[in-house]
Design a protein around this motif. Structure first.
Motif, PDB file in Angstrom:
ATOM      1  N   ASP A  93       0.731  -1.109   0.031  1.00  0.00           N
ATOM      2  CA  ASP A  93       0.042  -0.050  -0.020  1.00  0.00           C
ATOM      3  C   ASP A  93       0.950   1.287   0.190  1.00  0.00           C
ATOM      4  O   ASP A  93       0.518   2.384   0.274  1.00  0.00           O
ATOM      5  CB  ASP A  93      -1.021  -0.065   1.175  1.00  0.00           C
ATOM      6  N   ASN A  94       1.981   1.183  -0.200  1.00  0.00           N
ATOM      7  CA  ASN A  94       3.113   2.161  -0.411  1.00  0.00           C
ATOM      8  C   ASN A  94       3.086   2.815  -1.575  1.00  0.00           C
ATOM      9  O   ASN A  94       4.244   3.052  -2.557  1.00  0.00           O
ATOM     10  CB  ASN A  94       4.234   1.964   0.226  1.00  0.00           C
ATOM     11  N   TRP A  95       1.828   3.407  -2.181  1.00  0.00           N
ATOM     12  CA  TRP A  95       1.970   4.009  -3.343  1.00  0.00           C
ATOM     13  C   TRP A  95       0.812   5.330  -3.533  1.00  0.00           C
ATOM     14  O   TRP A  95       0.144   5.333  -2.706  1.00  0.00           O
ATOM     15  CB  TRP A  95       1.440   2.939  -4.523  1.00  0.00           C
ATOM     16  N   ILE A  96       1.278   5.820  -4.349  1.00  0.00           N
ATOM     17  CA  ILE A  96       0.194   7.095  -4.453  1.00  0.00           C
ATOM     18  C   ILE A  96      -0.061   7.464  -6.035  1.00  0.00           C
ATOM     19  O   ILE A  96       0.957   7.364  -6.928  1.00  0.00           O
ATOM     20  CB  ILE A  96       0.772   8.267  -3.494  1.00  0.00           C
ATOM     21  N   ALA A  97      -1.363   7.862  -6.273  1.00  0.00           N
ATOM     22  CA  ALA A  97      -1.875   8.296  -7.482  1.00  0.00           C
ATOM     23  C   ALA A  97      -2.049   9.851  -7.311  1.00  0.00           C
ATOM     24  O   ALA A  97      -2.851  10.321  -6.324  1.00  0.00           O
ATOM     25  CB  ALA A  97      -2.846   7.611  -7.860  1.00  0.00           C
ATOM     26  N   ILE A  98      -1.565  10.623  -8.043  1.00  0.00           N
ATOM     27  CA  ILE A  98      -1.518  12.070  -8.180  1.00  0.00           C
ATOM     28  C   ILE A  98      -2.163  12.690  -9.455  1.00  0.00           C
ATOM     29  O   ILE A  98      -1.612  12.341 -10.419  1.00  0.00           O
ATOM     30  CB  ILE A  98      -0.333  12.893  -7.972  1.00  0.00           C
ATOM     31  N   ASP A  99      -3.387  13.295  -9.196  1.00  0.00           N
ATOM     32  CA  ASP A  99      -4.114  13.981 -10.313  1.00  0.00           C
ATOM     33  C   ASP A  99      -3.081  15.300 -10.794  1.00  0.00           C
ATOM     34  O   ASP A  99      -3.204  16.326 -10.037  1.00  0.00           O
ATOM     35  CB  ASP A  99      -5.488  14.475 -10.188  1.00  0.00           C
ATOM     36  N   VAL A 100      -2.772  15.284 -12.171  1.00  0.00           N
ATOM     37  CA  VAL A 100      -1.880  16.358 -12.334  1.00  0.00           C
ATOM     38  C   VAL A 100      -2.463  17.198 -13.744  1.00  0.00           C
ATOM     39  O   VAL A 100      -1.771  18.053 -14.201  1.00  0.00           O
ATOM     40  CB  VAL A 100      -0.504  16.006 -12.745  1.00  0.00           C
ATOM     41  N   ARG A 101      -3.774  17.102 -13.598  1.00  0.00           N
ATOM     42  CA  ARG A 101      -4.354  17.809 -14.926  1.00  0.00           C
ATOM     43  C   ARG A 101      -4.437  19.136 -14.682  1.00  0.00           C
ATOM     44  O   ARG A 101      -4.536  19.586 -13.504  1.00  0.00           O
ATOM     45  CB  ARG A 101      -5.960  17.340 -15.110  1.00  0.00           C
ATOM     46  N   ASP A 102      -3.865  19.931 -15.649  1.00  0.00           N
ATOM     47  CA  ASP A 102      -3.797  21.564 -15.563  1.00  0.00           C
ATOM     48  C   ASP A 102      -2.782  21.739 -14.569  1.00  0.00           C
ATOM     49  O   ASP A 102      -2.618  23.294 -14.290  1.00  0.00           O
ATOM     50  CB  ASP A 102      -5.101  22.047 -15.410  1.00  0.00           C
ATOM     51  N   VAL A 103      -1.868  20.892 -14.012  1.00  0.00           N
ATOM     52  CA  VAL A 103      -0.647  21.369 -13.145  1.00  0.00           C
ATOM     53  C   VAL A 103       0.512  22.198 -13.868  1.00  0.00           C
ATOM     54  O   VAL A 103       0.870  21.448 -14.931  1.00  0.00           O
ATOM     55  CB  VAL A 103      -0.336  20.055 -12.298  1.00  0.00           C
ATOM     56  N   ASP A 104       1.050  22.885 -13.394  1.00  0.00           N
ATOM     57  CA  ASP A 104       2.016  23.637 -14.022  1.00  0.00           C
ATOM     58  C   ASP A 104       3.541  22.682 -13.921  1.00  0.00           C
ATOM     59  O   ASP A 104       3.512  22.033 -13.042  1.00  0.00           O
ATOM     60  CB  ASP A 104       2.495  24.971 -13.263  1.00  0.00           C
ATOM     61  N   PRO A 105       4.303  22.326 -15.065  1.00  0.00           N
ATOM     62  CA  PRO A 105       5.232  21.497 -15.002  1.00  0.00           C
ATOM     63  C   PRO A 105       6.174  21.860 -13.809  1.00  0.00           C
ATOM     64  O   PRO A 105       6.576  20.643 -13.135  1.00  0.00           O
ATOM     65  CB  PRO A 105       5.906  21.925 -16.344  1.00  0.00           C
ATOM     66  N   GLU A 106       6.467  23.129 -13.293  1.00  0.00           N
ATOM     67  CA  GLU A 106       7.407  23.133 -12.374  1.00  0.00           C
ATOM     68  C   GLU A 106       6.887  22.672 -10.812  1.00  0.00           C
ATOM     69  O   GLU A 106       7.412  21.974 -10.023  1.00  0.00           O
ATOM     70  CB  GLU A 106       7.731  24.723 -12.425  1.00  0.00           C
ATOM     71  N   ALA A 107       5.518  22.834 -10.822  1.00  0.00           N
ATOM     72  CA  ALA A 107       4.640  22.531  -9.722  1.00  0.00           C
ATOM     73  C   ALA A 107       4.535  20.930  -9.653  1.00  0.00           C
ATOM     74  O   ALA A 107       4.506  20.147  -8.755  1.00  0.00           O
ATOM     75  CB  ALA A 107       3.453  23.116  -9.617  1.00  0.00           C
ATOM     76  N   LEU A 108       4.585  20.322 -10.859  1.00  0.00           N
ATOM     77  CA  LEU A 108       4.562  18.891 -10.840  1.00  0.00           C
ATOM     78  C   LEU A 108       5.690  18.581 -10.413  1.00  0.00           C
ATOM     79  O   LEU A 108       5.819  17.229  -9.790  1.00  0.00           O
ATOM     80  CB  LEU A 108       4.151  18.716 -12.336  1.00  0.00           C
ATOM     81  N   LYS A 109       6.776  18.912 -10.971  1.00  0.00           N
ATOM     82  CA  LYS A 109       8.236  18.335 -10.425  1.00  0.00           C
ATOM     83  C   LYS A 109       8.559  18.547  -9.186  1.00  0.00           C
ATOM     84  O   LYS A 109       9.088  17.649  -8.634  1.00  0.00           O
ATOM     85  CB  LYS A 109       9.235  19.291 -11.183  1.00  0.00           C
ATOM     86  N   LYS A 110       8.115  19.449  -8.350  1.00  0.00           N
ATOM     87  CA  LYS A 110       8.170  19.566  -7.288  1.00  0.00           C
ATOM     88  C   LYS A 110       7.345  18.856  -6.101  1.00  0.00           C
ATOM     89  O   LYS A 110       7.640  18.169  -5.183  1.00  0.00           O
ATOM     90  CB  LYS A 110       7.471  21.283  -6.663  1.00  0.00           C
ATOM     91  N   THR A 111       6.061  18.216  -6.673  1.00  0.00           N
ATOM     92  CA  THR A 111       5.163  17.325  -5.994  1.00  0.00           C
ATOM     93  C   THR A 111       5.855  16.039  -6.322  1.00  0.00           C
ATOM     94  O   THR A 111       5.699  15.229  -5.321  1.00  0.00           O
ATOM     95  CB  THR A 111       3.857  17.603  -6.811  1.00  0.00           C
ATOM     96  N   LEU A 112       6.241  15.665  -7.429  1.00  0.00           N
ATOM     97  CA  LEU A 112       6.914  14.483  -7.538  1.00  0.00           C
ATOM     98  C   LEU A 112       7.878  14.320  -6.698  1.00  0.00           C
ATOM     99  O   LEU A 112       8.241  13.226  -6.163  1.00  0.00           O
ATOM    100  CB  LEU A 112       7.429  14.173  -8.969  1.00  0.00           C
ATOM    101  N   GLU A 113       9.131  15.212  -6.515  1.00  0.00           N
ATOM    102  CA  GLU A 113      10.125  15.206  -5.622  1.00  0.00           C
ATOM    103  C   GLU A 113       9.585  14.914  -4.017  1.00  0.00           C
ATOM    104  O   GLU A 113      10.301  14.403  -3.420  1.00  0.00           O
ATOM    105  CB  GLU A 113      10.977  16.425  -5.801  1.00  0.00           C
ATOM    106  N   THR A 114       8.804  15.827  -3.653  1.00  0.00           N
ATOM    107  CA  THR A 114       8.055  15.702  -2.382  1.00  0.00           C
ATOM    108  C   THR A 114       7.402  14.222  -2.118  1.00  0.00           C
ATOM    109  O   THR A 114       7.643  13.769  -1.066  1.00  0.00           O
ATOM    110  CB  THR A 114       6.831  16.708  -2.255  1.00  0.00           C
ATOM    111  N   ALA A 115       6.865  13.557  -2.942  1.00  0.00           N
ATOM    112  CA  ALA A 115       6.059  12.300  -2.911  1.00  0.00           C
ATOM    113  C   ALA A 115       7.232  11.412  -2.772  1.00  0.00           C
ATOM    114  O   ALA A 115       7.130  10.518  -2.011  1.00  0.00           O
ATOM    115  CB  ALA A 115       5.300  11.677  -4.310  1.00  0.00           C
ATOM    116  N   TYR A 116       8.434  11.568  -3.425  1.00  0.00           N
ATOM    117  CA  TYR A 116       9.744  10.926  -3.405  1.00  0.00           C
ATOM    118  C   TYR A 116      10.345  10.737  -1.822  1.00  0.00           C
ATOM    119  O   TYR A 116      10.301   9.959  -1.171  1.00  0.00           O
ATOM    120  CB  TYR A 116      10.874  11.332  -4.406  1.00  0.00           C
TER     121      TYR A 116
END
Length: 339
Positions: free
Chosen positions: A60-83
Motif C-alpha cells: 500500500d506504499n503507493w500514491i496516484a496524483i492527479d496532475v491535470r492542468d498542473v504547471d510543469p514546475e509544480a508537477l516536478k516539485k510534487t513528484l520530488e516531495t512524494a519521493y
C-alpha cells in the motif's frame, strides 16, 4: 498494531523448559487484529522490545496524483516531495492526457533523485518506481559523502574567485545538484523511518540518530547552496579581488569549513561535550573576523565590494551551520550522559 492504543502488560512465562511465551487477552488481541497464526516480528530497540505484525509494507506504499492542468514546475516539485515522503510507486495521471512539458518535468525530477526510474508511460499516466533497498542505504555514509562534496565545492568556489576562473566556478555550480540528490535520499529514508519502524530497523540506527543525520544533511545542503552562490560571484566579477584580500579570504574560508568539519566529526563519532563546546568558540571567532573584513571593504577603495561582501556572508553562514551541527551533537551527548 492499529486497533486499541492502550498498552497491555504481560509477564513472560517459561513453557516446556526451553521456550518463553507471552499470553495476550483475547479481547485486546481481537481489537488489534491479532489471532491464532498471526506472525509477529520482535525488534530490540535499546530498553524496549517492539512487536509488529508482519505485513507487506510495499503493498500500500503507493500514491496516484492527479496532475491535470498542473504547471510543469509544480508537477516536478510534487513528484520530488512524494519521493521524499517515502512512496515506492508514484503515478502521475491526467484524464485529459499528460502534456509534453509535464513529461519533461517528470523526467527532470527523476534524473535528480537517487534510486528511482520511470517504469511505465501512457498517454494519460506516468509511473515512477523505486529501486531502493533500505538495507543497502547508509545514512552515515551518505552524510559523509555530502560533507566531502560540499566542503570541496566551497574551497573550489573561493579559489575560482581569487583566480578569476570561470570554468572552475561553473563546475562548482553544477555540483550543487549532486548534494541536493543526496539530501533528498537522506530525507526520504528518515521520513520512512518515522512512519514505519521496520524501515528504521533496516537502516540499523535508532530514531534519534537518524534525526541527527537528517539535521546534519540539512546543514550540508545549505553549505552547498552557499558554495554555489560563491561560485556565481566568480562568474559575475570583472576581475579577481585585490591581492591584499587573497590570504584573508582563503584563511577565513578554511576556518569556517574547519568549524563545520569539527562539528561533523564530533557528531558522527560521538565526540565529547568539550569538543562540541569548542565549536561554538571557534564559530564566534570566525564571525568576528569576517565582519571586521566586511567593514574594511567599504573603508577602502575596493572594486565591486558588494560581491566580496556576498562571499564573506557565505563564509559566516558556513561557520553558523557548523554551530548548528554542534548543537545537534551536544543534544545527543547531553541526552546520553544520564543513561
Amino acid at each position: 498494531m492499529n486497533g486499541s492504543p492502550e498498552p497491555v502488560e504481560r509477564k513472560v512465562q517459561l513453557t516446556g523448559g526451553s521456550t518463553y511465551t507471552i499470553s495476550l487477552p483475547k479481547e485486546w488481541a481481537t481489537t488489534n487484529d491479532v489471532e491464532t497464526g498471526t506472525p509477529l516480528v520482535l525488534y530490540p530497540s535499546e530498553e524496549r522490545l517492539v512487536a509488529l505484525k508482519r505485513s507487506a509494507r510495499n503493498s500500500d506504499n503507493w500514491i496516484a496524483i492527479d496532475v491535470r492542468d498542473v504547471d510543469p514546475e509544480a508537477l516536478k516539485k510534487t513528484l520530488e516531495t512524494a519521493y521524499v515522503t517515502g512512496y515506492d510507486e508514484i503515478t502521475l495521471e491526467s484524464p485529459t492526457g499528460l502534456t509534453a512539458e509535464q513529461r519533461r518535468a517528470a523526467r527532470s525530477a527523476v534524473n535528480g533523485l537517487v534510486g528511482v526510474e520511470i517504469q511505465d508511460v501512457t498517454e494519460d499516466s506516468l509511473l515512477v518506481h523505486s529501486l531502493l533497498d533500505g538495507t543497502e542505504v547508509s545514512l552515515r555514509q551518505t552524510v559523509v559523502q555530502m560533507q566531502l562534496t560540499a566542503l570541496s565545492m566551497h574551497e573550489d568556489a573561493i579559489r575560482a574567485i581569487l583566480e578569476n576562473d570561470d570554468e572552475l566556478a561553473r563546475r562548482v555550480i553544477d555540483q550543487d545538484d549532486d548534494v541536493d540528490r543526496l539530501f533528498a535520499l537522506v530525507s526520504r529514508q528518515f521520513h520512512r523511518g518515522l512512519a514505519e519502524f521496520r524501515e528504521i530497523a533496516q537502516l540499523d540506527v535508532d530514531r534519534p540518530t537518524a534525526f541527527a543525520y537528517y539535521r546534519m544533511a540539512r546543514q550540508l545542503e545549505r553549505v552547498a547552496d552557499h558554495a554555489e552562490k560563491t561560485a556565481t560571484v566568480a562568474t559575475r566579477q570583472h576581475e579577481a579581488p585585490p591581492e591584499r584580500f587573497h590570504e584573508e579570504l582563503l584563511t577565513l574560508g578554511e576556518r569556517a569549513r574547519g568549524v563545520l568539519r569539527a562539528a561533523l566529526e564530533a557528531g558522527l563519532d560521538d565526540g565529547s561535550v568539550s569538543d562540541l563546546q569548542t565549536v561554538f568558540v571557534d564559530r564566534d571567532s570566525v564571525v568576528a573576523d569576517v565582519r571586521a573584513l566586511d567593514r574594511s571593504l567599504y573603508d577602502e577603495d575596493v572594486p565591486e565590494p558588494q560581491l566580496l561582501a556576498s562571499v564573506l556572508d557565505s563564509i559566516e553562514r558556513i561557520a553558523e551551520y557548523g554551530a548548528n551541527v554542534a548543537e545537534t551533537g551536544l543534544q545527543s551527548a547531553l541526552g546520553s550522559a544520564n543513561e
